[in-house]
Design an enzyme around this catalytic site. Sequence first.
Site, PDB file in Angstrom:
ATOM      1  N   ARG A 226      34.638   7.938  46.142  1.00 25.23           N
ATOM      2  CA  ARG A 226      34.572   9.455  46.161  1.00 25.23           C
ATOM      3  C   ARG A 226      34.210   9.858  47.683  1.00 25.23           C
ATOM      4  O   ARG A 226      33.510   9.511  48.367  1.00 25.23           O
ATOM      5  CB  ARG A 226      33.194  10.051  45.538  1.00 25.23           C
ATOM      6  CG  ARG A 226      33.196   9.912  44.023  1.00 25.23           C
ATOM      7  CD  ARG A 226      31.971  10.735  43.373  1.00 25.23           C
ATOM      8  NE  ARG A 226      30.850   9.780  43.560  1.00 25.23           N
ATOM      9  CZ  ARG A 226      29.660  10.026  43.207  1.00 25.23           C
ATOM     10  NH1 ARG A 226      29.349  11.070  42.685  1.00 25.23           N
ATOM     11  NH2 ARG A 226      28.778   9.065  43.501  1.00 25.23           N
TER      12      ARG A 226
ATOM     13  N   ASP B 255      33.890  12.388  51.047  1.00 25.02           N
ATOM     14  CA  ASP B 255      33.182  13.668  51.410  1.00 25.02           C
ATOM     15  C   ASP B 255      33.943  14.813  51.697  1.00 25.02           C
ATOM     16  O   ASP B 255      35.301  14.671  51.907  1.00 25.02           O
ATOM     17  CB  ASP B 255      32.243  13.393  52.413  1.00 25.02           C
ATOM     18  CG  ASP B 255      31.134  12.321  52.343  1.00 25.02           C
ATOM     19  OD1 ASP B 255      30.744  12.175  50.908  1.00 25.02           O
ATOM     20  OD2 ASP B 255      30.681  11.667  53.137  1.00 25.02           O
TER      21      ASP B 255
ATOM     22  N   ARG C 274      31.645   6.839  59.031  1.00 23.54           N
ATOM     23  CA  ARG C 274      31.660   7.772  60.047  1.00 23.54           C
ATOM     24  C   ARG C 274      30.224   7.667  61.120  1.00 23.54           C
ATOM     25  O   ARG C 274      30.375   7.767  62.460  1.00 23.54           O
ATOM     26  CB  ARG C 274      31.259   9.273  59.485  1.00 23.54           C
ATOM     27  CG  ARG C 274      32.623   9.692  58.916  1.00 23.54           C
ATOM     28  CD  ARG C 274      32.420  11.085  58.512  1.00 23.54           C
ATOM     29  NE  ARG C 274      31.666  11.585  57.382  1.00 23.54           N
ATOM     30  CZ  ARG C 274      30.770  12.715  57.336  1.00 23.54           C
ATOM     31  NH1 ARG C 274      30.884  13.373  58.169  1.00 23.54           N
ATOM     32  NH2 ARG C 274      30.257  12.959  56.168  1.00 23.54           N
TER      33      ARG C 274
END
Length: 278
Positions: free
Chosen positions: A53, A55, A204
Amino acid sequence: MEDRVRLRLGVSYDGTAYSGWAVQPSRPTVAGEVVRALTLLFRDIEDFTVAGRTDAGVHATGQVVHVDVERSAWEDLREKLLWRLRGILPPDVRVTSAEEVDPVFSARFAAEWRRYTYRVSDHRWGVEPLRRADTLPWPRPLDVEKMNDACQRLLGEHDFVGFCKQREGATTIRALLDYSWERDADGTAVATVRADAFCHSMVRSLVGAALAVGDGRRGEEWLSSILTLGHRANDVHVVPPNGLTLVEVHYSDDPARWAERVHRIKRVRTLGTDGPGA
């Protein structure tokens, strides 16, 4: 599943306009669009599962989904499914492939590794306009060689809690298989990050930490020191989602390996065991 078949779908998308992958009430999501299109064609779908999944704002060129549909509907749509989905889906979401697979296949749990890229432009003039949706502008020059040297120290199986937003009941132990930086033909700095799995915000955070080394705000040894913290690092910047793209999810060609992988990956993971945790 005699009257149903499992399909493996390849999905690509520009995540700019979406609140992430997972379906959310009253918000546009990538899964919401794909489920809507599949339901229009098959009416009855089950076990819609994604490899990972993403973001809000994150893109994909190599996302993978599995879904169970009625066999008769699949036989009718097999040759024209991609064309039909092309006409239903919005232009920023595409289903690029569809094939029948053994029911043991799991898009999430059978995956052997996932590969992301992250694009950063440190050009004085900014980002090439046609790449503005998938490239982060950076205000300081980057030393890619120094970033590469620092990132190599993170490879292997570690507890990456310093780079992750912890979720209750989920492990932060991961095997980082590749983390490298290079300049593309246009001079944009591109990170390649590959691991058996990723915890929340891990990629990230890894990128944000490397950028601090690359622009001189931190030393190379600081990056690896985060692995020893034992808690989330407060001074690691989580970069924006727009530079991040899921480019590949890898699976064995042997269905027997899928079942083995599914069994292994569902165990709670500790250091020294193989396969990621939930």
